[in-house]
Design a protein around this motif. Structure first.
Motif, PDB file in Angstrom:
ATOM      1  N   PHE A   9       0.658  -1.122  -0.015  1.00  0.00           N
ATOM      2  CA  PHE A   9      -0.061   0.008  -0.154  1.00  0.00           C
ATOM      3  C   PHE A   9       0.967   1.217   0.006  1.00  0.00           C
ATOM      4  CE2 PHE A   9      -1.925   3.263   2.757  1.00  0.00           C
ATOM      5  CZ  PHE A   9      -2.862   3.704   1.872  1.00  0.00           C
ATOM      6  N   VAL A  10       0.524   2.149  -0.857  1.00  0.00           N
ATOM      7  CA  VAL A  10       1.065   3.487  -1.006  1.00  0.00           C
ATOM      8  C   VAL A  10       0.330   4.571  -0.527  1.00  0.00           C
ATOM      9  CG1 VAL A  10       2.335   5.018  -2.440  1.00  0.00           C
ATOM     10  CG2 VAL A  10       2.780   2.733  -2.631  1.00  0.00           C
ATOM     11  N   PRO A  11       0.520   5.264   0.483  1.00  0.00           N
ATOM     12  CA  PRO A  11      -0.359   6.681   0.891  1.00  0.00           C
ATOM     13  C   PRO A  11      -0.171   7.410  -0.184  1.00  0.00           C
ATOM     14  CG  PRO A  11       1.563   6.320   2.577  1.00  0.00           C
ATOM     15  CD  PRO A  11       1.754   5.130   1.470  1.00  0.00           C
ATOM     16  N   GLY A  45       7.153  -0.510   5.861  1.00  0.00           N
ATOM     17  CA  GLY A  45       7.504  -1.096   4.780  1.00  0.00           C
ATOM     18  C   GLY A  45       7.105  -0.627   3.525  1.00  0.00           C
ATOM     19  N   MET A  46       6.705   0.732   3.347  1.00  0.00           N
ATOM     20  CA  MET A  46       5.852   1.391   2.363  1.00  0.00           C
ATOM     21  C   MET A  46       6.886   1.632   1.157  1.00  0.00           C
ATOM     22  SD  MET A  46       3.278   3.664   3.997  1.00  0.00           S
ATOM     23  CE  MET A  46       1.860   2.899   4.909  1.00  0.00           C
ATOM     24  N   PRO A  47       6.628   1.166  -0.122  1.00  0.00           N
ATOM     25  CA  PRO A  47       7.516   1.641  -1.177  1.00  0.00           C
ATOM     26  C   PRO A  47       7.870   3.123  -1.584  1.00  0.00           C
ATOM     27  CG  PRO A  47       5.946   0.451  -2.011  1.00  0.00           C
ATOM     28  CD  PRO A  47       5.506   0.684  -0.626  1.00  0.00           C
ATOM     29  N   ALA A  48       6.735   3.793  -1.259  1.00  0.00           N
ATOM     30  CA  ALA A  48       6.655   5.314  -1.773  1.00  0.00           C
ATOM     31  C   ALA A  48       5.695   5.824  -0.656  1.00  0.00           C
ATOM     32  CB  ALA A  48       6.273   5.325  -3.191  1.00  0.00           C
ATOM     33  N   ILE A  49       5.827   7.207  -0.673  1.00  0.00           N
ATOM     34  CA  ILE A  49       4.939   7.842  -0.197  1.00  0.00           C
ATOM     35  C   ILE A  49       4.775   9.608  -0.716  1.00  0.00           C
ATOM     36  CG2 ILE A  49       6.563   9.093   1.454  1.00  0.00           C
ATOM     37  CD1 ILE A  49       4.481   8.821   3.745  1.00  0.00           C
ATOM     38  N   ALA A  50       3.377  10.025  -0.732  1.00  0.00           N
ATOM     39  CA  ALA A  50       3.176  11.173  -1.507  1.00  0.00           C
ATOM     40  C   ALA A  50       2.885  12.168  -0.382  1.00  0.00           C
ATOM     41  CB  ALA A  50       1.933  11.121  -2.303  1.00  0.00           C
ATOM     42  N   LEU A  51       3.396  13.310  -0.905  1.00  0.00           N
ATOM     43  CA  LEU A  51       2.939  14.693   0.245  1.00  0.00           C
ATOM     44  C   LEU A  51       2.119  15.535  -0.368  1.00  0.00           C
ATOM     45  CD1 LEU A  51       3.702  16.254   2.769  1.00  0.00           C
ATOM     46  CD2 LEU A  51       5.582  17.378   1.475  1.00  0.00           C
ATOM     47  N   HIS A  77      -3.597  13.032   8.378  1.00  0.00           N
ATOM     48  CA  HIS A  77      -3.166  14.422   9.073  1.00  0.00           C
ATOM     49  C   HIS A  77      -2.076  14.558  10.109  1.00  0.00           C
ATOM     50  CE1 HIS A  77      -6.487  15.791   6.493  1.00  0.00           C
ATOM     51  NE2 HIS A  77      -5.910  17.033   6.658  1.00  0.00           N
ATOM     52  N   TYR A  78      -2.163  13.093  10.422  1.00  0.00           N
ATOM     53  CA  TYR A  78      -1.087  12.793  11.598  1.00  0.00           C
ATOM     54  C   TYR A  78      -0.699  11.375  11.503  1.00  0.00           C
ATOM     55  CZ  TYR A  78      -5.745  11.853  13.379  1.00  0.00           C
ATOM     56  OH  TYR A  78      -6.888  11.414  13.826  1.00  0.00           O
ATOM     57  N   LEU A  79       0.283  10.950  12.175  1.00  0.00           N
ATOM     58  CA  LEU A  79       1.233   9.887  11.728  1.00  0.00           C
ATOM     59  C   LEU A  79       0.493   8.455  12.424  1.00  0.00           C
ATOM     60  CD1 LEU A  79       4.810  10.674  12.339  1.00  0.00           C
ATOM     61  CD2 LEU A  79       3.224  10.514   9.974  1.00  0.00           C
ATOM     62  N   THR A  80       0.039   8.589  13.797  1.00  0.00           N
ATOM     63  CA  THR A  80      -0.369   7.489  14.440  1.00  0.00           C
ATOM     64  C   THR A  80      -1.760   7.695  15.114  1.00  0.00           C
ATOM     65  OG1 THR A  80       0.654   7.564  16.655  1.00  0.00           O
ATOM     66  CG2 THR A  80       1.781   6.521  14.639  1.00  0.00           C
ATOM     67  N   ARG A  81      -2.680   6.799  15.707  1.00  0.00           N
ATOM     68  CA  ARG A  81      -3.793   7.080  16.521  1.00  0.00           C
ATOM     69  C   ARG A  81      -3.139   8.053  17.976  1.00  0.00           C
ATOM     70  NH1 ARG A  81      -5.861   1.177  16.832  1.00  0.00           N
ATOM     71  NH2 ARG A  81      -5.199   1.161  15.147  1.00  0.00           N
ATOM     72  N   THR A 118      -9.487   9.069  12.678  1.00  0.00           N
ATOM     73  CA  THR A 118      -8.954   7.920  11.829  1.00  0.00           C
ATOM     74  C   THR A 118      -8.044   8.365  10.809  1.00  0.00           C
ATOM     75  OG1 THR A 118     -10.854   8.295  10.398  1.00  0.00           O
ATOM     76  CG2 THR A 118     -11.134   6.779  12.321  1.00  0.00           C
ATOM     77  N   GLU A 119      -7.649   9.736  10.961  1.00  0.00           N
ATOM     78  CA  GLU A 119      -6.880  10.364   9.733  1.00  0.00           C
ATOM     79  C   GLU A 119      -5.410  10.412   9.911  1.00  0.00           C
ATOM     80  OE1 GLU A 119      -9.138  11.891  11.708  1.00  0.00           O
ATOM     81  OE2 GLU A 119     -10.849  12.318  10.244  1.00  0.00           O
ATOM     82  N   TYR A 120      -4.958   9.018  10.447  1.00  0.00           N
ATOM     83  CA  TYR A 120      -3.462   8.756  10.520  1.00  0.00           C
ATOM     84  C   TYR A 120      -2.750   7.785   9.421  1.00  0.00           C
ATOM     85  CZ  TYR A 120      -5.023   4.508  12.729  1.00  0.00           C
ATOM     86  OH  TYR A 120      -5.759   3.176  12.922  1.00  0.00           O
ATOM     87  N   LEU A 121      -1.640   7.861   9.072  1.00  0.00           N
ATOM     88  CA  LEU A 121      -0.900   6.770   8.341  1.00  0.00           C
ATOM     89  C   LEU A 121      -1.073   5.464   8.571  1.00  0.00           C
ATOM     90  CD1 LEU A 121       0.853   7.671   5.970  1.00  0.00           C
ATOM     91  CD2 LEU A 121       2.790   7.421   7.222  1.00  0.00           C
ATOM     92  N   LYS A 122      -1.931   4.767   7.829  1.00  0.00           N
ATOM     93  CA  LYS A 122      -2.768   3.652   7.857  1.00  0.00           C
ATOM     94  C   LYS A 122      -1.534   2.469   7.214  1.00  0.00           C
ATOM     95  CE  LYS A 122      -7.388   3.582   9.314  1.00  0.00           C
ATOM     96  NZ  LYS A 122      -7.503   4.865   9.858  1.00  0.00           N
ATOM     97  N   THR A 123      -1.664   1.319   7.881  1.00  0.00           N
ATOM     98  CA  THR A 123      -1.027   0.119   7.390  1.00  0.00           C
ATOM     99  C   THR A 123      -1.526  -0.498   6.005  1.00  0.00           C
ATOM    100  OG1 THR A 123      -1.784  -1.488   8.975  1.00  0.00           O
ATOM    101  CG2 THR A 123       0.166  -0.263   9.736  1.00  0.00           C
ATOM    102  N   GLU A 124      -1.100  -1.267   5.304  1.00  0.00           N
ATOM    103  CA  GLU A 124      -1.620  -2.160   4.429  1.00  0.00           C
ATOM    104  C   GLU A 124      -3.110  -2.848   4.769  1.00  0.00           C
ATOM    105  OE1 GLU A 124      -0.827  -5.831   1.211  1.00  0.00           O
ATOM    106  OE2 GLU A 124       0.692  -4.705   2.097  1.00  0.00           O
ATOM    107  N   GLU A 125      -2.504  -3.770   6.111  1.00  0.00           N
ATOM    108  CA  GLU A 125      -3.677  -4.398   6.762  1.00  0.00           C
ATOM    109  C   GLU A 125      -4.976  -3.578   7.153  1.00  0.00           C
ATOM    110  OE1 GLU A 125       0.069  -6.286   6.321  1.00  0.00           O
ATOM    111  OE2 GLU A 125      -0.310  -4.491   7.369  1.00  0.00           O
ATOM    112  N   GLU A 126      -4.594  -2.430   7.817  1.00  0.00           N
ATOM    113  CA  GLU A 126      -5.623  -1.466   8.293  1.00  0.00           C
ATOM    114  C   GLU A 126      -6.345  -1.000   7.113  1.00  0.00           C
ATOM    115  OE1 GLU A 126      -4.301   0.821  12.325  1.00  0.00           O
ATOM    116  OE2 GLU A 126      -2.987   1.111  10.497  1.00  0.00           O
ATOM    117  N   MET A 127      -5.853  -0.854   5.829  1.00  0.00           N
ATOM    118  CA  MET A 127      -6.751  -0.319   4.877  1.00  0.00           C
ATOM    119  C   MET A 127      -7.485  -1.561   4.341  1.00  0.00           C
ATOM    120  SD  MET A 127      -5.795   3.049   4.517  1.00  0.00           S
ATOM    121  CE  MET A 127      -6.827   3.134   2.733  1.00  0.00           C
ATOM    122  N   GLY A 128      -6.795  -2.642   4.210  1.00  0.00           N
ATOM    123  CA  GLY A 128      -7.659  -3.753   3.947  1.00  0.00           C
ATOM    124  C   GLY A 128      -8.983  -4.043   4.727  1.00  0.00           C
ATOM    125  N   ARG A 129      -8.881  -3.602   6.074  1.00  0.00           N
ATOM    126  CA  ARG A 129     -10.014  -3.831   6.818  1.00  0.00           C
ATOM    127  C   ARG A 129     -11.313  -2.765   6.734  1.00  0.00           C
ATOM    128  NH1 ARG A 129      -5.978  -5.499  10.664  1.00  0.00           N
ATOM    129  NH2 ARG A 129      -6.195  -3.294  11.623  1.00  0.00           N
TER     130      ARG A 129
END
Length: 285
Positions: free
Chosen positions: A3-5, A32-38, A210-214, A243-254
């Motif tokens: 997943f790439v945010p 373990g993200m391959p890329a990230i957008a700003l 808008h922020y990094l973690t919960r 909920t507006e934080y940098l989610k993992t691939e697993e979190e996005m999948g749920r």
């Protein structure tokens, strides 16, 4: 799969984003993200810092901007009160970067709309079409033109807008789905998928971080109070869902499970990687 945010705000989204870029890059690497957008609101202040932070790492930086688009002309001598729609715009290559810089500069020099904390640097669709080469665009959050049309129960307008962007940007136009827990998200996402199937447009899953973690929810909430001149104890004020934080691939999948088919969600997550792979290596330093 990964997943790439593609929709992220740093503290350069002044008083709205709480993520500091060094920690954002560090967090993306941890996940373990391959890329990230700003994609800060209307600005590119963090572009060079992002490139420097990612240099020498396995993380691909994607420079972008969540722009404000109006349907009129920013050069109208007597502008009416126009709706300002969000649009995620990413630079695919060096030409795209220059066009993104051009659009951002024009928006601040000629396109300011509103006053005070509600002031926004806007572009219009004529400019977007003029400087479209090398850009990847996505429909953004509930503030985007297509989601807004869906919420106004105008699916015909939503499709007309989607066709316009598809005509201008071709395969570099994407429909975004987000799920921050609101009823509006569910209504919009279901219709977005219908539009995607009808018009042959790909969908990407994003989280409008808008922020990094919960753990940063309270700090970000305090930041919003500074922005709006409110107290944390005030009942009637701007609030996010937490909920507006940098989610993992697993979190996005749920996410989306209660209203979208799982194969649609998985494809939308996979498409984020495909977008990142489209972004070419180019040097602007």
């Amino acid at each position: 799969m990964a997943f790439v945010p593609l929709h992220n705000h740093s503290d350069y989204s002044l008083l709205d984003g709480a993520s500091q870029l060094p920690l954002m890059v560090e967090r993306a690497q941890e996940l373990g993200m391959p890329a990230i957008a700003l994609t800060d609101h209307g600005v590119m202040y963090g572009a060079i810092e992002l490139l420097k932070l990612c240099k020498g790492t396995d993380l691909k930086p994607i420079i972008g901007n969540e722009m404000y688009v109006i349907n009129g002309s920013i050069d109208d001598p007597q502008p009416k009160k126009e709706r300002r729609y969000h649009l995620v715009v990413l630079a695919k290559n060096a030409v795209g970067y220059r066009n993104l810089v051009k659009l951002t500069s024009i928006s601040h020099l000629r396109g300011m709309r509103g006053r005070g904390i509600f002031s926004r640097a806007c572009i219009d669709k004529h400019l977007l079409q003029q400087y479209s080469e090398g850009l990847i665009v996505a429909t953004a959050c509930l503030g985007g033109e297509i989601p807004q049309a869906i919420m106004r129960e105008r699916p015909d307008v939503a499709r007309d807008v989607a066709r316009w962007y598809q005509e201008v940007f071709g395969d570099d136009f994407y429909l975004e789905i987000q799920d921050h827990g609101s009823p509006e998200d569910r209504i919009v996402n279901v219709e977005i998928v219908k539009i995607a199937r009808e018009l042959g447009i790909k969908v990407v899953a994003t989280n409008d971080a808008h922020y990094l973690t919960r753990n940063d929810v309270e700090a970000h909430d305090a930041l919003l109070c500074v922005l709006t001149g409110k107290l944390i104890s005030d009942e009637k004020r701007l609030r996010y869902t937490g909920t507006e934080y940098l989610k993992t691939e697993e979190e996005m999948g749920r996410l989306f499970a209660d209203h979208l088919e799982q194969d649609v969600v998985q494809e939308a997550i996979a498409n984020t990687v495909a977008v990142a792979e489209k972004v070419e290596d180019y040097d602007i330093l």
